[in-house]
Motif scaffolding. Sequence first.
Motif, PDB file in Angstrom:
ATOM      1  N   GLN A 139       0.851  -1.192   0.000  1.00  0.00           N
ATOM      2  CA  GLN A 139       0.000   0.000   0.000  1.00  0.00           C
ATOM      3  C   GLN A 139       0.877   1.228   0.000  1.00  0.00           C
TER       4      GLN A 139
ATOM      5  N   VAL B 180       0.746   5.445   0.323  1.00  0.00           N
ATOM      6  CA  VAL B 180      -0.099   6.545   0.785  1.00  0.00           C
ATOM      7  C   VAL B 180       0.658   7.855   0.626  1.00  0.00           C
TER       8      VAL B 180
ATOM      9  N   GLY C  80      -0.542   4.792  -5.306  1.00  0.00           N
ATOM     10  CA  GLY C  80      -1.232   5.406  -4.205  1.00  0.00           C
ATOM     11  C   GLY C  80      -2.520   6.054  -4.694  1.00  0.00           C
TER      12      GLY C  80
END
Length: 115
Positions: free
Chosen positions: A3, A5, A106
């Motif tokens: 992931q 971000v 992202g």
Amino acid sequence: QVQLVESGGGLVQPGGSLRLSCAASGSIASWYTMNWYRQAPGKQRESIASITPSGITNTAISVKGRFTISRDNAKNTVYLQMNSLKPEDTAVYFCNMRVSGYDYWGQGTQVTVSS
């Protein structure tokens, strides 16, 4: 699963500066080249900077001398320092990592350069 971000976007006046961050989950991010892309309204997504695990960088001509990419492998974070911002830098900025031919992205962070 990876992931990414992004953070740090916002509204800035022409000539101003912003620093974007991209935090990656897991330690594998330190093994791969990390990239910043941007996409302006009505335009294709374009690559603007990349950095290898060892810190070798590549920057697009359109932002060379104004934008600097860096990374902190201990924090699994890549940065984009943006100086001398112009209205044409207005876009959504995305962090990217390619692992075995698969692209992780992202959610993007909006950068608006306007007076």
